[in-house]
Design a protein around this motif. Structure first.
Motif, PDB file in Angstrom:
ATOM      1  N   VAL A  37      52.044  57.875  44.446  1.00 20.59           N
ATOM      2  CA  VAL A  37      50.947  57.244  43.707  1.00 20.59           C
ATOM      3  C   VAL A  37      50.697  55.826  44.212  1.00 20.59           C
ATOM      4  O   VAL A  37      49.546  55.380  44.298  1.00 20.59           O
ATOM      5  CB  VAL A  37      51.227  57.265  42.184  1.00 20.59           C
ATOM      6  CG1 VAL A  37      50.263  56.385  41.426  1.00 20.59           C
ATOM      7  CG2 VAL A  37      51.170  58.685  41.668  1.00 20.59           C
ATOM      8  N   SER A  38      51.751  55.108  44.589  1.00 22.11           N
ATOM      9  CA  SER A  38      51.550  53.738  45.090  1.00 22.11           C
ATOM     10  C   SER A  38      50.735  53.741  46.379  1.00 22.11           C
ATOM     11  O   SER A  38      49.880  52.877  46.586  1.00 22.11           O
ATOM     12  CB  SER A  38      52.889  53.030  45.298  1.00 22.11           C
ATOM     13  OG  SER A  38      53.586  53.547  46.418  1.00 22.11           O
ATOM     14  N   VAL A  39      50.975  54.718  47.234  1.00 25.32           N
ATOM     15  CA  VAL A  39      50.190  54.830  48.463  1.00 25.32           C
ATOM     16  C   VAL A  39      48.760  55.278  48.133  1.00 25.32           C
ATOM     17  O   VAL A  39      47.803  54.828  48.767  1.00 25.32           O
ATOM     18  CB  VAL A  39      50.883  55.782  49.463  1.00 25.32           C
ATOM     19  CG1 VAL A  39      50.003  56.079  50.657  1.00 25.32           C
ATOM     20  CG2 VAL A  39      52.205  55.179  49.926  1.00 25.32           C
ATOM     21  N   ALA A  40      48.605  56.111  47.125  1.00 26.62           N
ATOM     22  CA  ALA A  40      47.263  56.526  46.692  1.00 26.62           C
ATOM     23  C   ALA A  40      46.475  55.340  46.140  1.00 26.62           C
ATOM     24  O   ALA A  40      45.261  55.238  46.359  1.00 26.62           O
ATOM     25  CB  ALA A  40      47.359  57.632  45.648  1.00 26.62           C
ATOM     26  N   VAL A  41      47.161  54.427  45.457  1.00 32.68           N
ATOM     27  CA  VAL A  41      46.493  53.217  44.948  1.00 32.68           C
ATOM     28  C   VAL A  41      46.024  52.345  46.112  1.00 32.68           C
ATOM     29  O   VAL A  41      44.920  51.786  46.071  1.00 32.68           O
ATOM     30  CB  VAL A  41      47.428  52.438  43.995  1.00 32.68           C
ATOM     31  CG1 VAL A  41      46.892  51.057  43.689  1.00 32.68           C
ATOM     32  CG2 VAL A  41      47.647  53.218  42.716  1.00 32.68           C
ATOM     33  N   VAL A  42      46.836  52.256  47.147  1.00 32.17           N
ATOM     34  CA  VAL A  42      46.424  51.496  48.335  1.00 32.17           C
ATOM     35  C   VAL A  42      45.193  52.151  48.961  1.00 32.17           C
ATOM     36  O   VAL A  42      44.253  51.466  49.371  1.00 32.17           O
ATOM     37  CB  VAL A  42      47.589  51.386  49.341  1.00 32.17           C
ATOM     38  CG1 VAL A  42      47.116  50.791  50.657  1.00 32.17           C
ATOM     39  CG2 VAL A  42      48.724  50.545  48.760  1.00 32.17           C
ATOM     40  N   GLU A  43      45.170  53.479  49.007  1.00 34.26           N
ATOM     41  CA  GLU A  43      44.003  54.199  49.541  1.00 34.26           C
ATOM     42  C   GLU A  43      42.759  53.931  48.698  1.00 34.26           C
ATOM     43  O   GLU A  43      41.681  53.681  49.236  1.00 34.26           O
ATOM     44  CB  GLU A  43      44.288  55.707  49.592  1.00 34.26           C
ATOM     45  CG  GLU A  43      43.118  56.547  50.017  1.00 34.26           C
ATOM     46  CD  GLU A  43      42.835  56.513  51.507  1.00 34.26           C
ATOM     47  OE1 GLU A  43      41.844  57.142  51.921  1.00 34.26           O
ATOM     48  OE2 GLU A  43      43.572  55.862  52.262  1.00 34.26           O
ATOM     49  N   LEU A  44      42.917  53.972  47.390  1.00 33.20           N
ATOM     50  CA  LEU A  44      41.793  53.685  46.496  1.00 33.20           C
ATOM     51  C   LEU A  44      41.283  52.261  46.712  1.00 33.20           C
ATOM     52  O   LEU A  44      40.076  52.021  46.752  1.00 33.20           O
ATOM     53  CB  LEU A  44      42.210  53.893  45.038  1.00 33.20           C
ATOM     54  CG  LEU A  44      41.138  53.621  43.989  1.00 33.20           C
ATOM     55  CD1 LEU A  44      39.950  54.568  44.179  1.00 33.20           C
ATOM     56  CD2 LEU A  44      41.721  53.764  42.595  1.00 33.20           C
ATOM     57  N   PHE A  45      42.203  51.320  46.880  1.00 34.76           N
ATOM     58  CA  PHE A  45      41.796  49.941  47.179  1.00 34.76           C
ATOM     59  C   PHE A  45      40.978  49.893  48.464  1.00 34.76           C
ATOM     60  O   PHE A  45      39.966  49.187  48.538  1.00 34.76           O
ATOM     61  CB  PHE A  45      43.020  49.030  47.301  1.00 34.76           C
ATOM     62  CG  PHE A  45      42.704  47.730  47.984  1.00 34.76           C
ATOM     63  CD1 PHE A  45      42.041  46.728  47.292  1.00 34.76           C
ATOM     64  CD2 PHE A  45      43.022  47.527  49.318  1.00 34.76           C
ATOM     65  CE1 PHE A  45      41.711  45.541  47.926  1.00 34.76           C
ATOM     66  CE2 PHE A  45      42.704  46.348  49.950  1.00 34.76           C
ATOM     67  CZ  PHE A  45      42.047  45.348  49.256  1.00 34.76           C
ATOM     68  N   LEU A  46      41.410  50.618  49.486  1.00 35.87           N
ATOM     69  CA  LEU A  46      40.686  50.605  50.760  1.00 35.87           C
ATOM     70  C   LEU A  46      39.277  51.164  50.614  1.00 35.87           C
ATOM     71  O   LEU A  46      38.340  50.670  51.254  1.00 35.87           O
ATOM     72  CB  LEU A  46      41.450  51.386  51.826  1.00 35.87           C
ATOM     73  CG  LEU A  46      42.716  50.719  52.354  1.00 35.87           C
ATOM     74  CD1 LEU A  46      43.498  51.691  53.228  1.00 35.87           C
ATOM     75  CD2 LEU A  46      42.388  49.449  53.113  1.00 35.87           C
ATOM     76  N   VAL A  47      39.107  52.176  49.785  1.00 28.32           N
ATOM     77  CA  VAL A  47      37.775  52.726  49.541  1.00 28.32           C
ATOM     78  C   VAL A  47      36.887  51.668  48.892  1.00 28.32           C
ATOM     79  O   VAL A  47      35.744  51.433  49.318  1.00 28.32           O
ATOM     80  CB  VAL A  47      37.858  54.002  48.674  1.00 28.32           C
ATOM     81  CG1 VAL A  47      36.484  54.443  48.207  1.00 28.32           C
ATOM     82  CG2 VAL A  47      38.550  55.117  49.438  1.00 28.32           C
ATOM     83  N   VAL A  48      37.404  51.004  47.862  1.00 28.17           N
ATOM     84  CA  VAL A  48      36.645  49.941  47.185  1.00 28.17           C
ATOM     85  C   VAL A  48      36.368  48.796  48.158  1.00 28.17           C
ATOM     86  O   VAL A  48      35.257  48.250  48.198  1.00 28.17           O
ATOM     87  CB  VAL A  48      37.406  49.442  45.933  1.00 28.17           C
ATOM     88  CG1 VAL A  48      36.739  48.218  45.335  1.00 28.17           C
ATOM     89  CG2 VAL A  48      37.512  50.555  44.908  1.00 28.17           C
TER      90      VAL A  48
END
Length: 124
Positions: A37-48
């Motif tokens: 999930v922590s890596v998924a949050v980083v991915e979500l940040f990159l999208v934003v």
């Protein structure tokens, strides 16, 4: 040179993700929800971050470096968490956590470089 707030948020998210992934490596557990999930949050940040960068550029804010280089870094950064996620799903060993941990560290370096490209690198 001013520091972009997106860079600061990205740095904090990458640091927290790295800490969680390293803790998972140390405890010798298989890739758990916290690391993934922590890596998924980083991915979500990159999208934003990418959406915001597109809006800023379309609004006339100049990129001081090469535009293609900035977007190339962003595209590559968006791919890394996806590859690490699939690696963690396929390989259920503690070393998958090390792969997951490499992602936020690598993305931090890429964010730093994207910040230099956008605002101009003082040491290049």
């Amino acid at each position: 040179m001013s520091v972009d707030p997106f860079f600061l948020v990205g740095t904090v998210l990458c640091a927290l993700s790295l800490i969680l992934c390293v803790a998972a490596v140390i405890t010798k557990t298989y890739p758990g929800d916290a690391a993934i999930v922590s890596v998924a949050v980083v991915e979500l940040f990159l999208v934003v971050f990418g959406i915001a960068a597109g809006i800023r550029q379309a609004g006339g804010e100049p990129v001081r470096g090469e535009v293609w280089e900035f977007w190339g870094y962003l595209a590559t950064a968006l791919i890394l968490p996806i590859v690490a996620f699939w690696w963690a799903i396929a390989d259920k060993t503690r070393w998958s956590n090390a792969v997951l941990g490499a992602v936020p560290l690598t993305i931090f370096v890429m964010l730093f470089r994207m910040e230099q490209i956008w605002n101009g690198a003082p040491f290049s």
